[in-house]
Design a protein around this motif. Sequence first.
Motif, mmCIF file in Angstrom:
data_model
loop_
_atom_site.group_PDB
_atom_site.id
_atom_site.type_symbol
_atom_site.label_atom_id
_atom_site.label_comp_id
_atom_site.label_asym_id
_atom_site.label_seq_id
_atom_site.Cartn_x
_atom_site.Cartn_y
_atom_site.Cartn_z
ATOM 1 N N GLY A 180 0.789 -1.221 0.000
ATOM 2 C CA GLY A 180 0.000 0.000 0.000
ATOM 3 C C GLY A 180 0.823 1.273 0.000
ATOM 4 O O GLY A 180 0.274 2.369 0.153
ATOM 5 N N LEU A 181 2.159 1.164 -0.166
ATOM 6 C CA LEU A 181 3.007 2.344 -0.179
ATOM 7 C C LEU A 181 3.075 3.002 -1.553
ATOM 8 O O LEU A 181 3.711 4.048 -1.709
ATOM 9 N N GLY A 182 2.458 2.386 -2.525
ATOM 10 C CA GLY A 182 2.272 3.022 -3.815
ATOM 11 C C GLY A 182 3.423 2.859 -4.778
ATOM 12 O O GLY A 182 3.367 2.027 -5.692
ATOM 13 N N SER A 183 4.472 3.618 -4.604
ATOM 14 C CA SER A 183 5.590 3.622 -5.539
ATOM 15 C C SER A 183 6.862 3.150 -4.861
ATOM 16 O O SER A 183 6.998 3.212 -3.629
ATOM 17 N N ALA A 184 7.820 2.708 -5.676
ATOM 18 C CA ALA A 184 9.113 2.293 -5.138
ATOM 19 C C ALA A 184 9.820 3.459 -4.458
ATOM 20 O O ALA A 184 10.515 3.279 -3.454
ATOM 21 N N ALA A 185 9.630 4.673 -5.007
ATOM 22 C CA ALA A 185 10.264 5.844 -4.403
ATOM 23 C C ALA A 185 9.729 6.099 -2.999
ATOM 24 O O ALA A 185 10.490 6.345 -2.053
ATOM 25 N N ASN A 186 8.400 6.025 -2.840
ATOM 26 C CA ASN A 186 7.821 6.222 -1.509
ATOM 27 C C ASN A 186 8.218 5.090 -0.571
ATOM 28 O O ASN A 186 8.466 5.315 0.628
ATOM 29 N N LEU A 187 8.295 3.878 -1.097
ATOM 30 C CA LEU A 187 8.750 2.744 -0.289
ATOM 31 C C LEU A 187 10.141 3.017 0.269
ATOM 32 O O LEU A 187 10.394 2.802 1.461
ATOM 33 N N ARG A 188 11.055 3.484 -0.583
ATOM 34 C CA ARG A 188 12.422 3.746 -0.117
ATOM 35 C C ARG A 188 12.440 4.790 0.988
ATOM 36 O O ARG A 188 13.124 4.639 2.000
ATOM 37 N N VAL A 189 11.660 5.861 0.795
ATOM 38 C CA VAL A 189 11.641 6.946 1.786
ATOM 39 C C VAL A 189 11.081 6.461 3.116
ATOM 40 O O VAL A 189 11.687 6.640 4.182
#
Length: 320
Positions: free
Chosen positions: A292-301
């Motif tokens: 549910g974190l959406g994007s890989a970029a948001n996951l990394r953050v």
Amino acid sequence: MPPGSSHHVVMIVDSGSNPFEMGVGTELFGLARPELGEDRPWYSFTLCALGPVRMNHGFFTLTGVPDLSEADRADTLIVSNRPDSWVRPPQPLLDAVIRAHDRGARLVSFCTGAFTLAHAGLLDGRRATTHWRWADLFRDLFPQVTLVPDVLYVQDGPIHTAAGSAAALDLGLHLIREDHGTEVVNTVSRRLVFAAHRDGGQRQFVTRPVPEVPDESLGPVLTWARANLHEPLTVASLATRAAVSQATLHRRFRAELGTTPLAWLTAERVDLARSLIERGESRLDVVARRSGLGSAANLRVQFHRRTGLAPSAYRRRFGP
């Protein structure tokens, strides 16, 4: 030392300590874990003390325990509770704790053991917690420490402090999660029949007047949300599910869990992402979508913010 163990945990037991805290340390770090497999590296564990220890209320006296020199071998040093926390501990005990800190050992306190760390000067300028009953005394004695009174445990760099006696279990499981990952800590918690992560904090245990109309439990909506983390959940959707306004939902989250709905959702999603990575999922876009974190970029953050590691580093450490 158990086969393959390389991390040595030492627990200081002081006069008047509670048997419960000593039992928590022994259970979590001292017992073999056959449920993890015979080849799984685990901890070695030792108690130490200034001498024979008369436990709280004189239930029994502990003898034959190694002296404080054992603390000089600790990778993790645990300080148990003290019944007379306002009294400065013996200098040899403080010196042992300071030496451990100076050489980079991880320091842990259970309950009022935070007073020992503070007496040693190791909490100055740091965040810490202790049992809610002694919070005012702690503030008076150690104004240079930022007390966080409404949580189960606090981590500030290499120093970890737990609130009450049972919160020692929460903190101990958190340390196992740090060292071995989510899958292992879930296995250990099942063996203990204890939640790997308890929602909420001390505020739910502090004595306070009972409201005239008590709030309903958040349990059902939390269970529903955990089962639907992959969906685009929002604070509004949680409020709708709980049949309350968003303002009421925020108030209940603060009262029961000590956090906000959005912060809770993010933490749950990161924990799900950790579990997916540990099980072998290497595609970050898939992990982000399923958690549910959406994007890989948001996951990394979000992943780095909560764990201190990038997803790739976490996979190298805890992946299959």
